[in-house]
Scaffold this active site. Sequence first.
Site, PDB file in Angstrom:
ATOM      1  N   ASN A 175     -23.690  -0.992 -23.551  1.00  0.00           N
ATOM      2  CA  ASN A 175     -24.217  -0.208 -21.887  1.00  0.00           C
ATOM      3  C   ASN A 175     -25.233   0.264 -21.771  1.00  0.00           C
ATOM      4  O   ASN A 175     -25.789  -0.420 -22.304  1.00  0.00           O
ATOM      5  CB  ASN A 175     -23.287   0.784 -21.772  1.00  0.00           C
TER       6      ASN A 175
ATOM      7  N   CYS B  53       4.269  -3.433   6.120  1.00  0.00           N
ATOM      8  CA  CYS B  53       5.243  -4.272   5.639  1.00  0.00           C
ATOM      9  C   CYS B  53       6.010  -5.102   6.771  1.00  0.00           C
ATOM     10  O   CYS B  53       6.417  -4.118   8.013  1.00  0.00           O
ATOM     11  CB  CYS B  53       5.780  -3.795   4.723  1.00  0.00           C
TER      12      CYS B  53
ATOM     13  N   CYS C  27       3.775  -2.702  -0.602  1.00  0.00           N
ATOM     14  CA  CYS C  27       5.520  -1.624   0.606  1.00  0.00           C
ATOM     15  C   CYS C  27       5.204  -0.133   0.027  1.00  0.00           C
ATOM     16  O   CYS C  27       6.150  -0.742  -1.766  1.00  0.00           O
ATOM     17  CB  CYS C  27       5.951  -2.308   0.678  1.00  0.00           C
TER      18      CYS C  27
ATOM     19  N   HIS D  16      -5.506   0.384 -14.214  1.00  0.00           N
ATOM     20  CA  HIS D  16      -5.620   0.760 -13.290  1.00  0.00           C
ATOM     21  C   HIS D  16      -5.317   0.370 -11.640  1.00  0.00           C
ATOM     22  O   HIS D  16      -5.084   0.294 -10.656  1.00  0.00           O
ATOM     23  CB  HIS D  16      -7.281   1.424 -12.537  1.00  0.00           C
TER      24      HIS D  16
END
Length: 248
Positions: free
Chosen positions: A214, A149, A128, A120
């Site tokens: 977990n 930018c 930019c 991700h």
Amino acid sequence: MEKLIKRAAKDLSGSKNVVALTGAGISIESGIPPFRGKGGIWEKIDPMEFAHIDAFMRDPAKVWNVLIKEMKNITDTAKPNDAHKALAQLEKHGILKTVITQNVDGLHQMAGNTDVIEFHGNFAWQRCMDCNRKIKNDQVDISQIPPKCECGGILRPDCVFFGEPIPTDHLMRSQQASAECDIMLVIGTSAVVQPAALMPVIAKESNATVIEINLEKTPLTDQISDYILLGKSGEVMNRIMAQMERFD
Ligand code: OAD
């Protein structure tokens, strides 16, 4: 539990091709909140309003002020915990090859892992929207929101918003690593966001052993995982590593 810790230590010791798939749960002991559940980011802010690409395009300042500033503050100061460090040790010992992470905090690289697929993206960098230049967070002037930018374009995090595809090279490399590994460690992910949650399925279909760590069961636990180690990832990894020394 002790039996399962020993089993995991033995399984890992016998492998040279382990892949880890990690989620927000592995970074909780570094002070980064999870997305779902108690204290989760999506409990406080609606992802469709603040983490969807359409929301960002509609009103970048709004998303910067709520989601990005909060995430940036957290990720700018967080440090790797024992679970990240254990994965780096496993790589050093020639056991772990690749980390596929859904996290955007950069903590795996900071701990020392060298082959990290950031499914991700990464919040430590901004990009930019006009010229595509990448700028490290600490170089970004946020006195004006949204920050810009040099070319005048709006800066956005170099991560994947909801509604955006996973970069093709990340997806392909992850699928390949999952299909080729002989053990997949699935650490601290609720395994509900696709296509990341498909990686353990690919591993299983290719005859890998799937080991989950977990606090609680996930949709993978009864269908895909060979076994689950219930507990905090830092503590569980420390216990596994302590057992592995005996296999050296
Ligand atoms: P979630 O917040 O959905 O799930 C965190 C998981 O970590 C849960 O299964 C918890 O039970 C577990 N957990 C909590 N504390 C733990 C600990 N100390 N040790 C081990 N496990 C622990 O996070 P992800 O599965 O990473 O996507 O979420 C996946 C994606 O959903 C994120 O990458 C993000 C989000 O929407 C995007 O932003 C595109």
